[in-house]
Design an enzyme around this catalytic site. Sequence first.
Site, PDB file in Angstrom:
ATOM      1  N   GLY A 277      15.970   7.170 -49.055  1.00 48.56           N
ATOM      2  CA  GLY A 277      16.078   6.325 -50.226  1.00 48.56           C
ATOM      3  C   GLY A 277      14.728   5.856 -50.721  1.00 48.56           C
ATOM      4  O   GLY A 277      14.515   5.713 -51.932  1.00 48.56           O
TER       5      GLY A 277
ATOM      6  N   LYS B 259       9.265   1.688 -40.802  1.00 46.12           N
ATOM      7  CA  LYS B 259       9.431   2.664 -41.880  1.00 46.12           C
ATOM      8  C   LYS B 259       9.217   2.001 -43.235  1.00 46.12           C
ATOM      9  O   LYS B 259       8.538   2.553 -44.112  1.00 46.12           O
ATOM     10  CB  LYS B 259      10.833   3.287 -41.821  1.00 46.12           C
ATOM     11  N   SER B 260       9.798   0.838 -43.431  1.00 46.92           N
ATOM     12  CA  SER B 260       9.716   0.160 -44.724  1.00 46.92           C
ATOM     13  C   SER B 260       8.274  -0.187 -45.076  1.00 46.92           C
ATOM     14  O   SER B 260       7.831  -0.002 -46.222  1.00 46.92           O
ATOM     15  CB  SER B 260      10.570  -1.109 -44.705  1.00 46.92           C
TER      16      SER B 260
ATOM     17  N   GLU C   4      20.930  -2.970 -42.695  1.00 46.93           N
ATOM     18  CA  GLU C   4      20.555  -1.893 -41.779  1.00 46.93           C
ATOM     19  C   GLU C   4      21.050  -2.164 -40.358  1.00 46.93           C
ATOM     20  O   GLU C   4      21.178  -1.243 -39.551  1.00 46.93           O
ATOM     21  CB  GLU C   4      19.029  -1.724 -41.761  1.00 46.93           C
TER      22      GLU C   4
ATOM     23  N   ARG D 158      21.312   5.796 -38.095  1.00 49.23           N
ATOM     24  CA  ARG D 158      21.918   4.536 -37.651  1.00 49.23           C
ATOM     25  C   ARG D 158      23.271   4.775 -36.972  1.00 49.23           C
ATOM     26  O   ARG D 158      23.643   4.030 -36.053  1.00 49.23           O
ATOM     27  CB  ARG D 158      22.085   3.577 -38.827  1.00 49.23           C
TER      28      ARG D 158
ATOM     29  N   HIS E 242      24.608   4.705 -48.523  1.00 49.24           N
ATOM     30  CA  HIS E 242      23.436   5.033 -47.703  1.00 49.24           C
ATOM     31  C   HIS E 242      23.499   6.512 -47.297  1.00 49.24           C
ATOM     32  O   HIS E 242      24.057   7.339 -48.007  1.00 49.24           O
ATOM     33  CB  HIS E 242      23.342   4.095 -46.511  1.00 49.24           C
TER      34      HIS E 242
ATOM     35  N   ARG F   5       5.802   1.599 -48.146  1.00 49.21           N
ATOM     36  CA  ARG F   5       5.159   0.784 -49.172  1.00 49.21           C
ATOM     37  C   ARG F   5       3.638   0.894 -49.101  1.00 49.21           C
ATOM     38  O   ARG F   5       2.962   0.946 -50.137  1.00 49.21           O
ATOM     39  CB  ARG F   5       5.614  -0.671 -49.030  1.00 49.21           C
TER      40      ARG F   5
ATOM     41  N   SER G 185      21.465  -1.193 -54.209  1.00 46.55           N
ATOM     42  CA  SER G 185      20.273  -0.993 -53.393  1.00 46.55           C
ATOM     43  C   SER G 185      19.145  -1.879 -53.890  1.00 46.55           C
ATOM     44  O   SER G 185      18.773  -1.816 -55.069  1.00 46.55           O
ATOM     45  CB  SER G 185      19.814   0.466 -53.424  1.00 46.55           C
TER      46      SER G 185
ATOM     47  N   ARG H 239      23.491   9.847 -53.227  1.00 46.39           N
ATOM     48  CA  ARG H 239      22.979   8.484 -53.100  1.00 46.39           C
ATOM     49  C   ARG H 239      22.720   7.883 -54.481  1.00 46.39           C
ATOM     50  O   ARG H 239      22.242   8.557 -55.392  1.00 46.39           O
ATOM     51  CB  ARG H 239      21.710   8.457 -52.255  1.00 46.39           C
TER      52      ARG H 239
END
Length: 432
Positions: A101, A32-33, A319, A391, A346, A37, A175, A129
């Site tokens: 986020g 996902k990260s 995470e 999560r 989160h 990006r 964050s 958030r």
Amino acid sequence: MPELSSVPPHQPWTAPRAAGPIRSTLRLPGSKSMTARALVLSALGTTPGGVVRPLRARDTTLMAAGLAAMGTGIETGSAQRWPVVPAALHGPTHVDVGLAGTIMRFLPAVAGLADGPVTFDGDPQARARPLGPLLDGLRHLGLRIDAAPTGGLPITVHGTGQVPGGAVEVDASKSSQFVSGLLLAAPRFTGGVLVRHTGAVLPSAPHIAMTVEMLRAAGAVVDDSVPRTWRVEPGELRGRDWPIEPDLSGALPFFAAALVTGGTVTLADWPAQSAQPVGQLIELIEQLGGSATVDADGLTVRGTGTVHGVTVDLRQVSEFTPVLAALAALADAPSRLTGVAHIRGHETDRLAALAAELTGLGAAVTELPDGLEIAPKPLHGAVFRTYDDHRMAHAAAVLGLAVPGVELTDVACTAKTLPEFPALWSAVAAGN
């Protein structure tokens, strides 16, 4: 054009027990990260590019939809490659952040480069958030932004087509995405950007390192030689294809299954060099009593069926906290997980939620300002609330391998990062 992703309906689910030691080779979707990006950098490029083997999940399709709403050409129909064609960004338009986020923190800077206003809002929980330090930083760099009285969503970015840029200080202790959100669009700012983190703690530093690595791969000039300081020079970003690694955080519950059941789980197609925190993961697996290796087959975790208690600072890999808390509740000795005060902001207050739900199953949990102390006790089945947090659902699924009757209030929230999770988990637990 990518479609908007609505809030998934709640789906109660009883976590399956393991049929025996789990032995499985998995091919999971992309990170996902990295997908998030890659989408942003491709949209800001000077030539077309694409995202190869992306994660197709709620967060990433909403990210693509947000960029498309501002004018970027993005097609998300293929599982193999999403082509991205940069275009002049414009408003007025609206971006649905869902509960992500990455969207609420990466796209406001991009919206400053659009000609016209861009509004942002999302799920009700998204309004809680943290966002204020990022917005203050962007205002300092020349953007006009309206926000709710709380300092967060909903917001309106009044884009003018350019952002002056310059030097800015930001407290990113809540964050690391505040830093990444300032850096990703910085090459397109007239004066680039110089970001200094002012807080006492910088969580999830590997995610900032990923941002820097990907910026450089797109042609940006980034200087991170001074601790807690990043300088991005103004310049063009090259369009390119971004190969996306399998999602390490998404694989964690499956690796935990190997530890709990004394099995072996391999994440196939793992790269020799990774932008994700695989070194920290391997160290944690070994502390928990397992082993982890990387070879031609992939990243493999082996367990013994006995999980050891641990004392660990998780600020760089926060995470991992929910699944590690589940493992701690099944361990042979107490555990202390610290350094993660920021995960209270989160998808939910993860520390309070974990303390409540693990206690409900019979564990002895002490909530700390920045973590949890967990003393294993005999566990029993109970309803496990997931708080619309993927999560939390992963943690409950891990517990259900060894504890009969763990009933999740909702498993559909896993669509945030892995829509296939319920079916995949059930198959793995059954030995298929």
